[in-house]
Design a protein around this motif. Structure first.
Motif, PDB file in Angstrom:
ATOM      1  N   GLU A 154     -20.955   0.427  -9.691  1.00  0.00           N
ATOM      2  CA  GLU A 154     -20.604  -0.180  -8.407  1.00  0.00           C
ATOM      3  C   GLU A 154     -19.317   0.464  -7.857  1.00  0.00           C
ATOM      4  OE1 GLU A 154     -22.251  -2.275  -6.565  1.00  0.00           O
ATOM      5  OE2 GLU A 154     -20.674  -2.642  -5.080  1.00  0.00           O
ATOM      6  N   ALA A 155     -18.378   0.690  -8.756  1.00  0.00           N
ATOM      7  CA  ALA A 155     -17.107   1.300  -8.326  1.00  0.00           C
ATOM      8  C   ALA A 155     -17.344   2.710  -7.783  1.00  0.00           C
ATOM      9  CB  ALA A 155     -16.132   1.336  -9.511  1.00  0.00           C
ATOM     10  N   ILE A 156     -18.214   3.459  -8.454  1.00  0.00           N
ATOM     11  CA  ILE A 156     -18.531   4.824  -7.974  1.00  0.00           C
ATOM     12  C   ILE A 156     -19.166   4.753  -6.593  1.00  0.00           C
ATOM     13  CG2 ILE A 156     -20.059   6.818  -8.368  1.00  0.00           C
ATOM     14  CD1 ILE A 156     -19.528   6.441 -11.380  1.00  0.00           C
ATOM     15  N   LYS A 157     -20.058   3.779  -6.421  1.00  0.00           N
ATOM     16  CA  LYS A 157     -20.731   3.624  -5.126  1.00  0.00           C
ATOM     17  C   LYS A 157     -19.700   3.345  -4.015  1.00  0.00           C
ATOM     18  CE  LYS A 157     -24.019   0.513  -3.064  1.00  0.00           C
ATOM     19  NZ  LYS A 157     -23.727  -0.881  -3.017  1.00  0.00           N
ATOM     20  N   ARG A 158     -18.768   2.448  -4.339  1.00  0.00           N
ATOM     21  CA  ARG A 158     -17.768   2.102  -3.314  1.00  0.00           C
ATOM     22  C   ARG A 158     -16.819   3.263  -3.033  1.00  0.00           C
ATOM     23  NH1 ARG A 158     -16.089  -4.237  -4.367  1.00  0.00           N
ATOM     24  NH2 ARG A 158     -18.196  -4.971  -4.804  1.00  0.00           N
ATOM     25  N   GLU A 159     -16.464   3.991  -4.079  1.00  0.00           N
ATOM     26  CA  GLU A 159     -15.602   5.158  -3.874  1.00  0.00           C
ATOM     27  C   GLU A 159     -16.331   6.196  -3.007  1.00  0.00           C
ATOM     28  OE1 GLU A 159     -12.565   5.297  -4.606  1.00  0.00           O
ATOM     29  OE2 GLU A 159     -12.217   3.912  -6.262  1.00  0.00           O
ATOM     30  N   GLN A 160     -17.623   6.332  -3.253  1.00  0.00           N
ATOM     31  CA  GLN A 160     -18.416   7.276  -2.470  1.00  0.00           C
ATOM     32  C   GLN A 160     -18.446   6.857  -0.996  1.00  0.00           C
ATOM     33  OE1 GLN A 160     -20.016  10.238  -3.699  1.00  0.00           O
ATOM     34  NE2 GLN A 160     -20.069  10.571  -1.465  1.00  0.00           N
ATOM     35  N   GLU A 161     -18.583   5.556  -0.781  1.00  0.00           N
ATOM     36  CA  GLU A 161     -18.576   5.040   0.602  1.00  0.00           C
ATOM     37  C   GLU A 161     -17.231   5.319   1.273  1.00  0.00           C
ATOM     38  OE1 GLU A 161     -21.739   1.417  -0.333  1.00  0.00           O
ATOM     39  OE2 GLU A 161     -19.616   0.964   0.019  1.00  0.00           O
ATOM     40  N   SER A 162     -16.156   5.115   0.494  1.00  0.00           N
ATOM     41  CA  SER A 162     -14.817   5.380   1.048  1.00  0.00           C
ATOM     42  C   SER A 162     -14.661   6.860   1.372  1.00  0.00           C
ATOM     43  CB  SER A 162     -13.735   4.986   0.040  1.00  0.00           C
ATOM     44  OG  SER A 162     -13.848   3.623  -0.252  1.00  0.00           O
ATOM     45  N   TYR A 163     -15.142   7.706   0.487  1.00  0.00           N
ATOM     46  CA  TYR A 163     -15.076   9.143   0.725  1.00  0.00           C
ATOM     47  C   TYR A 163     -15.809   9.492   2.018  1.00  0.00           C
ATOM     48  CZ  TYR A 163     -16.122  14.103   0.425  1.00  0.00           C
ATOM     49  OH  TYR A 163     -16.246  15.437   0.730  1.00  0.00           O
ATOM     50  N   ASP A 164     -17.044   8.970   2.137  1.00  0.00           N
ATOM     51  CA  ASP A 164     -17.845   9.255   3.331  1.00  0.00           C
ATOM     52  C   ASP A 164     -17.125   8.786   4.595  1.00  0.00           C
ATOM     53  OD1 ASP A 164     -19.757  10.267   1.664  1.00  0.00           O
ATOM     54  OD2 ASP A 164     -21.032   8.485   1.701  1.00  0.00           O
ATOM     55  N   TYR A 165     -16.510   7.591   4.483  1.00  0.00           N
ATOM     56  CA  TYR A 165     -15.810   7.000   5.628  1.00  0.00           C
ATOM     57  C   TYR A 165     -14.654   7.909   6.083  1.00  0.00           C
ATOM     58  CZ  TYR A 165     -12.804   3.780   8.218  1.00  0.00           C
ATOM     59  OH  TYR A 165     -12.013   3.210   9.169  1.00  0.00           O
ATOM     60  N   TYR A 166     -13.805   8.310   5.134  1.00  0.00           N
ATOM     61  CA  TYR A 166     -12.651   9.146   5.486  1.00  0.00           C
ATOM     62  C   TYR A 166     -13.107  10.521   5.986  1.00  0.00           C
ATOM     63  CZ  TYR A 166      -9.467   5.753   3.374  1.00  0.00           C
ATOM     64  OH  TYR A 166      -8.762   4.630   3.093  1.00  0.00           O
ATOM     65  N   TYR A 167     -14.168  11.036   5.354  1.00  0.00           N
ATOM     66  CA  TYR A 167     -14.617  12.366   5.740  1.00  0.00           C
ATOM     67  C   TYR A 167     -15.185  12.350   7.160  1.00  0.00           C
ATOM     68  CZ  TYR A 167     -16.520  17.029   5.322  1.00  0.00           C
ATOM     69  OH  TYR A 167     -16.782  18.361   5.516  1.00  0.00           O
ATOM     70  N   ARG A 168     -15.973  11.318   7.433  1.00  0.00           N
ATOM     71  CA  ARG A 168     -16.534  11.200   8.797  1.00  0.00           C
ATOM     72  C   ARG A 168     -15.428  11.022   9.831  1.00  0.00           C
ATOM     73  NH1 ARG A 168     -20.499   7.870   6.595  1.00  0.00           N
ATOM     74  NH2 ARG A 168     -19.383   6.044   7.393  1.00  0.00           N
ATOM     75  N   ALA A 169     -14.434  10.195   9.467  1.00  0.00           N
ATOM     76  CA  ALA A 169     -13.297   9.960  10.369  1.00  0.00           C
ATOM     77  C   ALA A 169     -12.541  11.260  10.618  1.00  0.00           C
ATOM     78  CB  ALA A 169     -12.377   8.903   9.765  1.00  0.00           C
TER      79      ALA A 169
END
Lengths: 324, 81
Positions: B18-33
């Motif tokens: 779950e933590a990996i999934k959330r970190e991945q989401e955060s990565y995607d969020y910052y990268y898209r931003a």
């Protein structure tokens, strides 16, 4: 180059050799339908069939004896000890039969005994032992102990093709914890040849198996303190690569031997004696050993952590020796 | 308030996944931003943050690998019992 794990390297070596040579077959407890306790032979039963992947009863002496018999009529069996600790049950077959055949009547005994050994896995006294010392004193045997995936594959292929009985010590801790580049094309790692795992000039560390990684970690810290370590990964424990040992001693003049096996009568004791006999005038200080203490492997995790030599223990020994 | 606990991770492996999934989401969020940022300084900060998350993913992945390695050994010792 693709990277594979230590475990995958062992599996690949077995698979390739079984495909290449129909005289190679596997036997041991649960190696067939179940795919081996550690899943190394997963799929082999389906691929090679019940005549080449034999599930045996719980009788290490019996199936090791069967393997020796098969080797005498031209087969190349690979025996899997489920855990190296159980190899003691086959001691007589290995020591008094396999190791002696060549000396008694000139017969080749090309068997490989795969021995998943070593601790740091919370397995306790019956699933964690380093067994190489039990056999180190037996002429007629060869003992190898790879530390990398590359060597795991190359040494296993070399062991299968060797005409002498080989005890192949595969460290359980490394199975799924390390990966390194392994060529897809065929290769072997010669038995009896050590490698320089790290070049250095101030001090030599002689080691093998999982301790290679512990000493590399220690060497990294020591480098930051200005101490240059040369690490010799023995790869083969019996016969020892004396030339590589003496070459590094003559280069650095200081030696620390590191192994996970207990201290008394261990591999390190023999290496130390050899260095004293052959290179005494090159030494600037005593030969130190960093080993497990002379106790069974503890089950308790904190005690096991104390038992297994750590990078700090290696650093401490190196710093002490550097003061000479 | 009633809490549906059936969807919460309960084992250490589930927590790590779950933590990996959330970190991945955060990565995607910052990268898209970062891709949308017009100022170079803002883009740089967002890319740095994305890299941080990538580091977390790597660290957590190493934990998962270690845990899986130990679980396989435990299974071998106990015969899966």
């Amino acid at each position: 180059m693709r990277e594979i794990s230590y475990l995958e390297a062992i599996r690949e070596a077995l698979d390739e050799e079984m495909t290449r040579d129909p005289s190679v077959f596997i036997l041991g407890e649960d190696v067939g339908v179940y795919g081996g306790a550690f899943r190394i032979t997963e799929g082999f039963y389906e691929k090679y069939g019940e005549l080449r992947v034999l599930d045996t009863p719980l009788s290490e002496s019996g199936f090791t004896g069967a393997a020796i018999g098969a080797s005498l009529v031209g087969m190349r069996p690979v025996v899997e000890m489920q855990f190296a600790d159980f190899i003691s049950c086959a001691f007589d077959q290995i020591v008094n039969v396999a190791a002696k055949n060549h000396y008694r009547w000139g017969a080749a005994t090309p068997i490989v005994i795969r021995a998943p050994y070593g601790g740091n896995i919370h397995g306790g006294a019956f699933h964690s032992q380093s067994i190489e010392g039990f056999f180190f004193n037996v002429p007629g045997l060869k003992i190898v102990a790879p530390s990398t995936a590359y060597d795991a594959k190359g040494l296993l292929i070399a062991s299968i093709r060797d005409n002498d009985p080989v005890i192949y010590c595969e460290h359980k801790y490394l199975y799924r914890r390390i990966k390194d580049p392994v060529p897809e094309e065929e290769y072997t790692v010669p038995i009896g040849k050590a490698r320089v795992a790290l070049e250095g000039k101030d001090i030599s560390i002689i080691t093998y198996g999982a301790m290679v990684h512990t000493t590399l970690e220690a060497a990294q810290t020591l480098k930051e303190d200005g101490i240059s370590c040369e690490i010799i990964d023995l790869r083969t424990i019996l016969p020892l690569d004396k030339n590589s040992i003496f070459t590094t001693v003559k280069k650095t003049n200081k030696v620390v031997i590191v192994h996970e096996q207990t201290k008394t009568g261990g591999v390190g004791a023999e290496i130390s004696a050899l260095i004293n006999e052959q290179c005494f005038e090159y030494l600037d200080g005593p030969v130190f050993r960093v080993t497990a203490p002379d106790t069974p492997v503890p089950y308790s995790a904190p005690l096991e952590e104390t038992f297994i030599p750590k990078a700090e223990d290696v650093i401490s020994a190196v710093e002490k020796l550097m003061r000479y | 308030m009633k809490v549906d606990k059936t969807s919460e991770p309960s084992t250490i492996m589930e927590i790590l996944m779950e933590a990996i999934k959330r970190e991945q989401e955060s990565y995607d969020y910052y990268y898209r931003a970062a891709l949308q940022a017009t100022k170079p300084a803002t883009r740089k900060i967002l890319l740095n943050l994305a890299e941080w998350e990538k580091g977390h993913i790597q660290e957590l992945t190493n934990h998962v690998m270690e845990l899986k390695a130990q679980m396989e050994i435990d299974r071998a010792i106990t015969g899966g019992l």
